[in-house]
Design a protein around this motif. Structure first.
Motif, PDB file in Angstrom:
ATOM      1  N   ASP A   1      24.843  31.891  83.123  1.00 55.77           N
ATOM      2  CA  ASP A   1      24.928  30.885  82.070  1.00 55.77           C
ATOM      3  C   ASP A   1      23.950  29.733  82.220  1.00 55.77           C
ATOM      4  O   ASP A   1      23.747  28.960  81.284  1.00 55.77           O
ATOM      5  CB  ASP A   1      26.352  30.329  81.992  1.00 55.77           C
ATOM      6  N   LYS A   2      23.356  29.583  83.402  1.00 55.43           N
ATOM      7  CA  LYS A   2      22.406  28.480  83.574  1.00 55.43           C
ATOM      8  C   LYS A   2      21.402  28.800  84.665  1.00 55.43           C
ATOM      9  O   LYS A   2      21.621  29.674  85.501  1.00 55.43           O
ATOM     10  CB  LYS A   2      23.120  27.167  83.865  1.00 55.43           C
TER      11      LYS A   2
ATOM     12  N   SER B   1      15.466  29.050  77.791  1.00 51.66           N
ATOM     13  CA  SER B   1      15.749  28.811  76.374  1.00 51.66           C
ATOM     14  C   SER B   1      15.855  30.121  75.610  1.00 51.66           C
ATOM     15  O   SER B   1      16.726  30.272  74.754  1.00 51.66           O
ATOM     16  CB  SER B   1      14.662  27.927  75.754  1.00 51.66           C
TER      17      SER B   1
ATOM     18  N   GLU C   1      16.936  32.783  76.706  1.00 48.99           N
ATOM     19  CA  GLU C   1      18.211  33.399  77.100  1.00 48.99           C
ATOM     20  C   GLU C   1      19.406  32.512  76.755  1.00 48.99           C
ATOM     21  O   GLU C   1      20.543  32.841  77.093  1.00 48.99           O
ATOM     22  CB  GLU C   1      18.187  33.697  78.603  1.00 48.99           C
ATOM     23  N   GLY C   2      19.155  31.373  76.107  1.00 49.74           N
ATOM     24  CA  GLY C   2      20.225  30.460  75.726  1.00 49.74           C
ATOM     25  C   GLY C   2      20.881  29.754  76.900  1.00 49.74           C
ATOM     26  O   GLY C   2      22.043  29.368  76.842  1.00 49.74           O
ATOM     27  N   LYS C   3      20.141  29.569  77.973  1.00 45.46           N
ATOM     28  CA  LYS C   3      20.690  28.936  79.180  1.00 45.46           C
ATOM     29  C   LYS C   3      20.303  27.471  79.272  1.00 45.46           C
ATOM     30  O   LYS C   3      19.253  27.047  78.795  1.00 45.46           O
ATOM     31  CB  LYS C   3      20.145  29.628  80.440  1.00 45.46           C
ATOM     32  N   THR C   4      21.151  26.708  79.942  1.00 44.34           N
ATOM     33  CA  THR C   4      20.857  25.332  80.326  1.00 44.34           C
ATOM     34  C   THR C   4      20.076  25.371  81.636  1.00 44.34           C
ATOM     35  O   THR C   4      20.318  26.234  82.482  1.00 44.34           O
ATOM     36  CB  THR C   4      22.178  24.563  80.550  1.00 44.34           C
TER      37      THR C   4
ATOM     38  N   GLN D   1      18.862  21.286  77.681  1.00 44.95           N
ATOM     39  CA  GLN D   1      19.699  22.168  76.878  1.00 44.95           C
ATOM     40  C   GLN D   1      18.990  22.460  75.582  1.00 44.95           C
ATOM     41  O   GLN D   1      18.236  21.648  75.083  1.00 44.95           O
ATOM     42  CB  GLN D   1      21.056  21.523  76.575  1.00 44.95           C
ATOM     43  N   GLY D   2      19.306  23.614  75.043  1.00 42.72           N
ATOM     44  CA  GLY D   2      18.760  23.921  73.726  1.00 42.72           C
ATOM     45  C   GLY D   2      18.136  25.284  73.706  1.00 42.72           C
ATOM     46  O   GLY D   2      17.721  25.818  74.730  1.00 42.72           O
ATOM     47  N   GLY D   3      18.112  25.818  72.531  1.00 45.59           N
ATOM     48  CA  GLY D   3      17.524  27.139  72.335  1.00 45.59           C
ATOM     49  C   GLY D   3      16.017  27.062  72.293  1.00 45.59           C
ATOM     50  O   GLY D   3      15.412  26.007  72.479  1.00 45.59           O
ATOM     51  N   PHE D   4      15.426  28.171  71.997  1.00 41.40           N
ATOM     52  CA  PHE D   4      13.972  28.272  71.990  1.00 41.40           C
ATOM     53  C   PHE D   4      13.355  27.316  70.961  1.00 41.40           C
ATOM     54  O   PHE D   4      12.288  26.782  71.160  1.00 41.40           O
ATOM     55  CB  PHE D   4      13.551  29.714  71.726  1.00 41.40           C
ATOM     56  N   GLU D   5      14.070  27.093  69.846  1.00 44.98           N
ATOM     57  CA  GLU D   5      13.534  26.219  68.800  1.00 44.98           C
ATOM     58  C   GLU D   5      13.256  24.829  69.360  1.00 44.98           C
ATOM     59  O   GLU D   5      12.231  24.224  69.045  1.00 44.98           O
ATOM     60  CB  GLU D   5      14.501  26.058  67.622  1.00 44.98           C
TER      61      GLU D   5
END
Length: 153
Positions: A73-74, A104, A106-109, A144-148
């Motif tokens: 998760d991170k 990002s 992978e949606g990880k912090t 934190q945050g997605g690729f965007e």
């Protein structure tokens, strides 16, 4: 500057190099923070999660250390040290940008801690890390945050 950054897993043969690197890069910050800088404490810091340690190579020459923990998760940057002779050339920024892009996607912090006396915190802030907690000596930071949210860098 034509540079190739690669990594290799750290081994016991790297301990002397890592002691020297850590003494040059971190002991001034530890001293400023009134933390121990003796050889034994420095060695303990090097050996902390040593299985996650990677020697940073620039054109196949060692220039630093990246100790990273990639969990489901991170991603936690445990230690990042660049030899003082190589600092200010964008290596840390490039390495962290790659880590942030990967996490990002992978949606990880991404988390890390930095001593309050260490000016590297300015680099982390410039990359989008935010202080989420602190203790007497350190700031605890997260990206934190997605690729965007990363793509604007």
């Amino acid at each position: 500057m034509n540079t190739t950054i690669t990594y290799r897993k750290a081994s016991e043969n790297d301990i002397d190099y890592l002691l020297d690197l850590r003494t040059k890069t971190m002991n001034p910050h530890y001293a400023d923070s009134h933390l121990s800088t003796d050889r034994e404490t420095t060695l303990q810091r090097i050996l902390y999660q040593f299985e996650k340690a990677n020697i940073i190579l620039l054109n196949n020459e060692p220039v630093g250390l990246l100790k990273i923990n990639r969990a489901a998760d991170k991603t936690e940057v445990l230690q990042l040290q660049i030899d003082p002779g190589q600092q200010g050339k964008g290596l840390g920024k490039t390495i962290l940008s790659d880590i942030l892009a990967e996490a990002s996607a992978e949606g990880k912090t991404v988390s890390l801690s930095v001593l309050k006396t260490n000016k590297a915190q300015n680099l982390y802030k410039s990359l989008g890390f935010k202080i989420v907690d602190e203790d007497k000596q350190s700031f605890f930071m997260e990206f934190q945050g997605g690729f965007e949210s990363f793509s604007h860098l």
